[in-house]
Design an enzyme around this catalytic site. Structure first.
Site, PDB file in Angstrom:
ATOM      1  N   SER A  37       0.831  -1.096   0.283  1.00  0.00           N
ATOM      2  CA  SER A  37      -0.100   0.079   0.184  1.00  0.00           C
ATOM      3  C   SER A  37       1.013   1.107   0.116  1.00  0.00           C
ATOM      4  CB  SER A  37      -0.911  -0.081   1.363  1.00  0.00           C
ATOM      5  OG  SER A  37      -1.541   1.127   1.264  1.00  0.00           O
ATOM      6  N   ARG A  38       0.463   2.178  -0.752  1.00  0.00           N
ATOM      7  CA  ARG A  38       1.134   3.172  -0.917  1.00  0.00           C
ATOM      8  C   ARG A  38       0.529   4.534  -0.015  1.00  0.00           C
ATOM      9  NH1 ARG A  38       2.524   1.308  -6.164  1.00  0.00           N
ATOM     10  NH2 ARG A  38       4.836   1.286  -6.090  1.00  0.00           N
TER      11      ARG A  38
ATOM     12  N   GLY B 175      -4.316   7.143 -13.559  1.00  0.00           N
ATOM     13  CA  GLY B 175      -4.843   6.318 -12.362  1.00  0.00           C
ATOM     14  C   GLY B 175      -4.069   6.902 -11.235  1.00  0.00           C
TER      15      GLY B 175
ATOM     16  N   ASP C 259     -13.765   6.467  -3.193  1.00  0.00           N
ATOM     17  CA  ASP C 259     -13.237   6.158  -4.455  1.00  0.00           C
ATOM     18  C   ASP C 259     -13.973   7.067  -5.908  1.00  0.00           C
ATOM     19  OD1 ASP C 259     -11.304   4.340  -3.748  1.00  0.00           O
ATOM     20  OD2 ASP C 259     -12.675   2.480  -3.752  1.00  0.00           O
TER      21      ASP C 259
ATOM     22  N   ALA D 184     -13.658  -1.747  -9.114  1.00  0.00           N
ATOM     23  CA  ALA D 184     -13.414  -0.426  -9.160  1.00  0.00           C
ATOM     24  C   ALA D 184     -14.389   0.247 -10.203  1.00  0.00           C
ATOM     25  CB  ALA D 184     -12.119  -0.431  -9.899  1.00  0.00           C
TER      26      ALA D 184
ATOM     27  N   LYS E 277     -13.263  -4.865   2.087  1.00  0.00           N
ATOM     28  CA  LYS E 277     -13.877  -3.582   1.876  1.00  0.00           C
ATOM     29  C   LYS E 277     -15.500  -3.886   2.035  1.00  0.00           C
ATOM     30  CE  LYS E 277     -11.377  -0.686  -1.195  1.00  0.00           C
ATOM     31  NZ  LYS E 277     -11.650   0.015  -2.589  1.00  0.00           N
TER      32      LYS E 277
HETATM   33  P1  ATR Z   1     -11.171  -4.283  -9.679  1.00  0.00           P
HETATM   34  O1  ATR Z   1     -11.728  -4.718  -7.955  1.00  0.00           O
HETATM   35  O2  ATR Z   1      -9.643  -3.824  -9.650  1.00  0.00           O
HETATM   36  O3  ATR Z   1     -11.987  -3.868 -10.667  1.00  0.00           O
HETATM   37  P2  ATR Z   1     -11.748  -7.335 -10.491  1.00  0.00           P
HETATM   38  O4  ATR Z   1     -12.989  -6.966  -9.625  1.00  0.00           O
HETATM   39  O5  ATR Z   1     -10.636  -8.419 -10.415  1.00  0.00           O
HETATM   40  O6  ATR Z   1     -10.689  -6.059 -10.017  1.00  0.00           O
HETATM   41  O7  ATR Z   1     -11.889  -6.981 -11.870  1.00  0.00           O
HETATM   42  C1  ATR Z   1     -11.200  -7.038 -13.060  1.00  0.00           C
HETATM   43  C2  ATR Z   1     -11.782  -6.558 -14.149  1.00  0.00           C
HETATM   44  O8  ATR Z   1     -10.661  -6.721 -15.329  1.00  0.00           O
HETATM   45  C3  ATR Z   1     -13.020  -7.346 -14.677  1.00  0.00           C
HETATM   46  O9  ATR Z   1     -13.938  -6.582 -15.497  1.00  0.00           O
HETATM   47  C4  ATR Z   1     -12.403  -8.517 -15.598  1.00  0.00           C
HETATM   48  O10 ATR Z   1     -13.370  -8.871 -16.599  1.00  0.00           O
HETATM   49  P3  ATR Z   1     -14.205 -10.171 -16.260  1.00  0.00           P
HETATM   50  O11 ATR Z   1     -15.378  -9.695 -15.398  1.00  0.00           O
HETATM   51  O12 ATR Z   1     -14.708 -10.917 -17.444  1.00  0.00           O
HETATM   52  O13 ATR Z   1     -13.335 -11.084 -15.330  1.00  0.00           O
HETATM   53  C5  ATR Z   1     -11.429  -7.695 -16.227  1.00  0.00           C
HETATM   54  N1  ATR Z   1     -10.441  -8.353 -16.960  1.00  0.00           N
HETATM   55  C6  ATR Z   1      -9.265  -8.939 -16.246  1.00  0.00           C
HETATM   56  N2  ATR Z   1      -8.557  -9.605 -16.954  1.00  0.00           N
HETATM   57  C7  ATR Z   1      -8.996  -9.611 -18.234  1.00  0.00           C
HETATM   58  C8  ATR Z   1      -8.605 -10.242 -19.498  1.00  0.00           C
HETATM   59  N3  ATR Z   1      -7.754 -10.793 -19.738  1.00  0.00           N
HETATM   60  N4  ATR Z   1      -9.655  -9.856 -20.635  1.00  0.00           N
HETATM   61  C9  ATR Z   1     -10.619  -8.991 -20.287  1.00  0.00           C
HETATM   62  N5  ATR Z   1     -10.998  -8.605 -19.242  1.00  0.00           N
HETATM   63  C10 ATR Z   1     -10.164  -8.847 -18.161  1.00  0.00           C
END
Ligand code: ATR
Length: 281
Positions: free
Chosen positions: A16-17, A240, A103, A133, A67
């Site tokens: 964590s930063r 970001g 956020d 996110a 969270k």
């Molecule tokens: P965060 O909490 O940071 O949003 P997350 O809940 O793990 O992280 O969500 C990651 C997002 O990146 C999701 O929308 C995921 O798509 P899926 O819902 O289909 O899994 C997307 N994502 C991750 N790797 C991917 C890939 N190789 N191609 C397309 N989408 C990807």
């Protein structure tokens, strides 16, 4: 008087930063306080909250994997955290522990700073991704009157979010992106793609209007391939790192009673840290 103690808790938490940026503000404003890094495994969450008041915490940040779980441990949940379905900041209000979410403020504050006036007249956003996110991003965009098209590899996750938020949000698969970009004023990458160690996010930016803004919530590397491609086309871009900085402002204000500034020096400290830990970032 004892010093005001705040924290960031998660598991793992070493990466964590947040301690770096809150520590900078505490030093800058000469505040007698601390911001501590706490590694709390899920099994210890209950014990941590049982002792919260007597430990003298003035509040803190909550990160993965707590969270959602902390929502049951607070006395009140603010509107943003309720809509987003997750808490990232805790503070006291009239003797009650509040769970809030900053956020969305972070996401919006960052683009407000980088592209002043970007949301005047509403507009359309295309958001790639439907993970944790994305919920905060959608909440922030709806608050500014934009229509949001959610595009995700797994359409059912985008649909679940669209159902949750209702009016103003539609769900699509990734294949719909090129068609949706034609009318878009803002493209957001809210997936983990483009992050160091992850595959690239492959989006052809050519359908976008010249006035469109491209925003990537990934900040390692600082300038993702998506932002590079957008910049090469002359589009305005938002990275970001600013979202991380802006989401921290509200927490600091709640705990230490002062709205901290995001100075170029603070940004530089974080950029140097990212570069030191990630060659090529
Ligand atoms: P965060 O909490 O940071 O949003 P997350 O809940 O793990 O992280 O969500 C990651 C997002 O990146 C999701 O929308 C995921 O798509 P899926 O819902 O289909 O899994 C997307 N994502 C991750 N790797 C991917 C890939 N190789 N191609 C397309 N989408 C990807």
């Amino acid at each position: 008087m004892t010093a005001a103690r705040a924290f960031v808790m998660g598991h793992p938490i070493a990466h964590s930063r947040s301690p770096m940026l809150h520590g900078y503000w505490l030093r800058r404003y000469g505040i007698d306080g601390s911001y501590e890094r706490l590694d709390i495994p899920p099994a210890e969450l209950g014990a941590f909250f049982d002792r919260f008041r007597e430990a003298g915490w003035i509040g803190g940040n909550v990160t993965v994997p707590h969270k959602v779980a902390v929502m049951e441990r607070v006395d009140r949940i603010d509107d943003a955290a309720r809509a987003i379905g997750a808490v990232n900041t805790l503070w006291w209000e009239d003797g009650r522990l509040v769970g809030g979410n900053t956020d969305a403020i972070g996401f919006i504050g960052n683009i407000d700073e980088r592209v002043p006036g970007w949301s005047e007249g509403g507009g359309r956003a295309v958001v790639a991704g439907a993970g944790g996110a994305t919920r905060a991003i959608v909440y922030g965009l709806l608050g500014r009157g934009l229509e949001v098209a959610l595009c995700n590899r797994t359409v059912s996750k985008a649909q679940a979010l669209a159902d949750h938020f209702g009016r103003g949000v539609t769900a699509h698969g990734s294949a719909a992106i090129p068609g949706l970009l034609v009318d878009a004023d803002l493209l957001v990458n809210a997936t983990s793609l483009g992050m160091v160690g992850q595959p690239r996010l492959e989006i052809d930016l050519s359908p976008l209007k010249p006035s469109a803004v491209v925003y990537d919530i990934v900040y390692v590397p600082l300038e993702t391939d998506l932002l590079k491609a957008a910049r090469a086309r002359g589009l305005r871009t938002v990275d970001g790192l600013g979202m991380l900085l802006h989401q921290a402002v509200e927490g600091f204000r709640h705990w230490f009673g002062r709205t901290p500034e995001i100075t170029p020096e603070l940004r530089r400290i974080l950029v140097d840290d990212i570069r030191a830990k990630t060659p090529g970032a």
